[in-house]
Design a protein around this motif. Structure first.
Motif, PDB file in Angstrom:
ATOM      1  N   SER A   1      45.831  58.900  56.697  1.00 12.20           N
ATOM      2  CA  SER A   1      45.565  58.930  58.239  1.00 12.20           C
ATOM      3  C   SER A   1      46.895  59.007  58.877  1.00 12.20           C
ATOM      4  CB  SER A   1      44.669  57.759  58.660  1.00 12.20           C
ATOM      5  OG  SER A   1      45.128  56.557  58.297  1.00 12.20           O
TER       6      SER A   1
ATOM      7  N   LEU B   1      45.899  62.932  58.658  1.00  9.02           N
ATOM      8  CA  LEU B   1      44.588  63.587  58.923  1.00  9.02           C
ATOM      9  C   LEU B   1      43.727  62.686  59.669  1.00  9.02           C
ATOM     10  CD1 LEU B   1      44.417  64.492  55.075  1.00  9.02           C
ATOM     11  CD2 LEU B   1      44.441  66.215  56.905  1.00  9.02           C
TER      12      LEU B   1
ATOM     13  N   HIS C   1      38.685  59.168  59.061  1.00  9.55           N
ATOM     14  CA  HIS C   1      37.166  59.092  58.016  1.00  9.55           C
ATOM     15  C   HIS C   1      37.732  59.533  56.853  1.00  9.55           C
ATOM     16  CE1 HIS C   1      36.727  63.346  59.689  1.00  9.55           C
ATOM     17  NE2 HIS C   1      36.504  63.487  58.525  1.00  9.55           N
ATOM     18  N   TYR C   2      38.891  60.662  56.759  1.00  8.76           N
ATOM     19  CA  TYR C   2      39.290  60.785  55.396  1.00  8.76           C
ATOM     20  C   TYR C   2      39.864  59.595  54.513  1.00  8.76           C
ATOM     21  CZ  TYR C   2      38.138  65.631  56.400  1.00  8.76           C
ATOM     22  OH  TYR C   2      37.363  67.099  56.709  1.00  8.76           O
TER      23      TYR C   2
ATOM     24  N   ALA D   1      42.511  67.260  52.712  1.00 13.09           N
ATOM     25  CA  ALA D   1      41.943  66.235  52.373  1.00 13.09           C
ATOM     26  C   ALA D   1      41.176  65.819  51.237  1.00 13.09           C
ATOM     27  CB  ALA D   1      40.898  66.097  53.967  1.00 13.09           C
ATOM     28  N   TRP D   2      40.437  66.998  50.784  1.00  8.74           N
ATOM     29  CA  TRP D   2      39.666  66.704  49.778  1.00  8.74           C
ATOM     30  C   TRP D   2      40.565  66.807  48.380  1.00  8.74           C
ATOM     31  CZ3 TRP D   2      35.159  64.895  50.383  1.00  8.74           C
ATOM     32  CH2 TRP D   2      34.540  65.012  51.643  1.00  8.74           C
TER      33      TRP D   2
ATOM     34  N   ILE E   1      41.465  63.027  48.388  1.00 13.98           N
ATOM     35  CA  ILE E   1      40.396  61.880  48.037  1.00 13.98           C
ATOM     36  C   ILE E   1      40.119  62.139  46.663  1.00 13.98           C
ATOM     37  CG2 ILE E   1      38.060  61.860  48.358  1.00 13.98           C
ATOM     38  CD1 ILE E   1      38.444  62.838  51.401  1.00 13.98           C
TER      39      ILE E   1
END
Length: 379
Positions: free
Chosen positions: A225, A230, A233-234, A287-288, A291
Motif C-alpha cells: 500500500s 496500490l 485492500h490489496y 497487485a495480483w 499477492i
C-alpha cells in the motif's frame, strides 16, 4: 483418554493462536476513545509480550523438572486465563487504568505463550510418536489458522457488543482445557542433563527463519500500500494470502502420510522458496502478482519451523521440553527483529531493498536445514 489428551493439546494451541493476536487486532480500537493510545504507546505493548514469551519459553524446562509436563501445561494455560481476564478488564476501563491492565495483560500473555507452546509441541510429539513431524505441523497449522480467525471474530463481536466478550470467551475455553486429562507425568529428579551446543543450531535455524517470517508477515500491508502505492485492500489481501497459504499448506502436509512425501527435501526446498520470493518482490508491480508472491512465500514458510521443531525434538528426545522451549524463545526473538526492528531500519534502507537483501537468509537456512535434518535422521 488419549483422544481427550489430543483434544486438550490441540485446543490449547488453537486458543493460544486466538489470544496471541488480540493486541494487533485491537490496534484501531485502542487508538480511539476511550483509550487514545498513541502509536508509540501502542508499540510499547509488544515489548512485555515478546520478553514474557522468551522468558516463559526459556524457563519451561526448569518448570518441567519441578512439576512435570502436566504441571507445565497447566501453568501456561493458567497464565493465559489471567492475561485474558486482564484484557477483558481493560475493555471496561479507560485512561491510565486501561493502559496498566493492557501492559500486565501482554506480559502474562507472553509468559503463557512461551510455556504453553513449549508444552503443546512436546505433547504433540509424545502423543503421536510414529508421525511426530506431521503432528507438530498440524498443531502449528491450527495456531496459524487461529491467528487469522481471531481478529475477524473480535471485530464481529465488537460490532454487536463490547469487544471484551471475546477475551472472556477465550478465557473460558482455556479454563475448560484445564479439566481435560493429559498423559501422566512426574517431575524429574536428580541432576538435569547438560545443555548441548548442537541445540543452539536448531535455535539459530528458528531465529533466522522467524526474521524472514516477520519481514513477510508484518510488512506485507505496508509494502504493497505504501511502497508499491496500490490501494489499501490489496495490502490486506496480500497479508491474508501469506497467512492463509501458510496455514493451508501445513494442514495439507499434516494430512499426507509421512511415507508418501520426502520430508527432508521439502524442508530443504523451503528456504530456497523463501529466498526466491524475497528476490522477486522488488521487481513485481501488479497487485495480483504481488499477492501471488506473498501466497508462495506463505507456502514456503509453512514447512521450516514445524519441521525444525520436530527434528529438534527427535534429536534430543530426552530433553524435549527444553528443546521446545528454546525453539519457541528463538522464534519470538526472531519475530521481534523481523517485525519491529525493520521500522527504524527503513530510515537507512528502503523496504524494497530490505526485501532484496533478505533473500540472503536462504543460504544459512539451507545449510542449517541440511545439517539439522541429517542429525535428526541419524538420531
Amino acid at each position: 483418554m488419549a483422544k481427550l489428551s489430543a483434544v486438550a493439546v490441540y485446543t490449547a494451541g488453537f486458543l493460544q493462536g486466538c489470544a496471541f493476536v488480540l493486541i494487533p487486532a485491537l490496534g484501531t480500537i485502542l487508538a480511539a476513545p476511550p483509550y487514545h493510545l498513541s502509536s508509540s504507546t501502542y508499540g510499547v505493548l509488544f515489548l512485555p509480550q515478546t520478553l514474557g514469551a522468551i522468558f516463559g519459553a526459556l524457563t519451561a524446562d526448569t518448570l518441567h523438572q519441578r512439576i512435570g509436563s502436566r504441571g507445565l501445561f497447566r501453568t501456561g494455560v493458567a497464565a493465559n486465563v489471567l492475561a485474558l481476564l486482564l484484557l477483558a478488564g481493560a475493555a471496561y476501563s479507560s485512561g491510565t487504568l486501561a493502559h496498566a491492565l493492557l501492559l500486565m495483560e501482554t506480559l502474562f500473555l507472553g509468559v503463557g505463550f512461551g510455556l504453553t507452546l513449549a508444552a503443546v509441541n512436546h505433547y504433540a510429539a509424545l502423543l503421536f510418536p510414529r508421525s511426530a513431524t506431521m503432528a507438530v505441523t498440524l498443531l502449528n497449522a491450527g495456531i496459524g489458522g487461529a491467528t487469522a480467525l481471531s481478529p475477524l471474530i473480535l471485530h464481529g463481536i465488537a460490532a454487536w457488543t463490547s469487544w471484551g466478550v471475546w477475551p472472556l470467551m477465550l478465557a473460558a475455553g482455556f479454563g475448560l482445557v484445564l479439566f481435560l486429562p493429559l498423559p501422566a507425568s512426574t517431575a524429574k529428579t536428580g541432576e538435569s542433563p547438560r545443555w548441548q551446543a548442537a541445540m543452539l543450531l536448531f535455535a539459530l535455524a528458528a531465529f533466522l527463519y522467524a526474521i524472514g517470517e516477520g519481514i513477510f508477515g508484518s510488512w506485507a500491508n505496508i509494502y504493497i500500500s505504501v511502497n508499491k502505492a496500490l490501494p489499501a485492500h490489496y495490502g490486506a489481501l496480500a497479508l491474508s494470502a501469506f497467512w492463509g497459504s501458510m496455514t493451508l499448506f501445513r494442514i495439507l502436509l499434516a494430512l499426507v502420510p509421512e511415507r508418501v512425501i520426502a520430508q527432508r527435501w521439502l524442508y530443504l526446498a523451503a528456504p530456497l522458496g523463501m529466498g526466491a520470493c524475497f528476490a522477486a518482490l522488488p521487481f513485481l508491480s501488479s497487485a495480483w502478482t504481488l499477492i501471488g508472491a506473498f501466497a508462495l512465500a506463505g507456502a514456503a514458510c509453512s514447512v521450516y519451523f514445524p519441521f525444525s521443531m520436530s527434528y529438534g525434538l527427535a534429536a534430543f528426545s530426552g530433553q524435549q521440553t527444553r528443546m521446545a522451549g528454546l525453539m519457541v524463545a528463538a522464534l519470538m526473538a526472531g519475530e521481534g527483529i523481523g517485525s519491529f526492528a525493520l521500522g527504524p531500519l527503513q530510515s537507512l534502507v528502503a523496504l524494497p531493498r530490505i526485501y532484496l537483501f533478505s533473500a540472503l537468509l536462504a543460504i544459512p537456512l539451507f545449510v542449517l536445514g541440511w545439517r539439522l535434518s541429517a542429525r535428526a535422521k541419524t538420531s
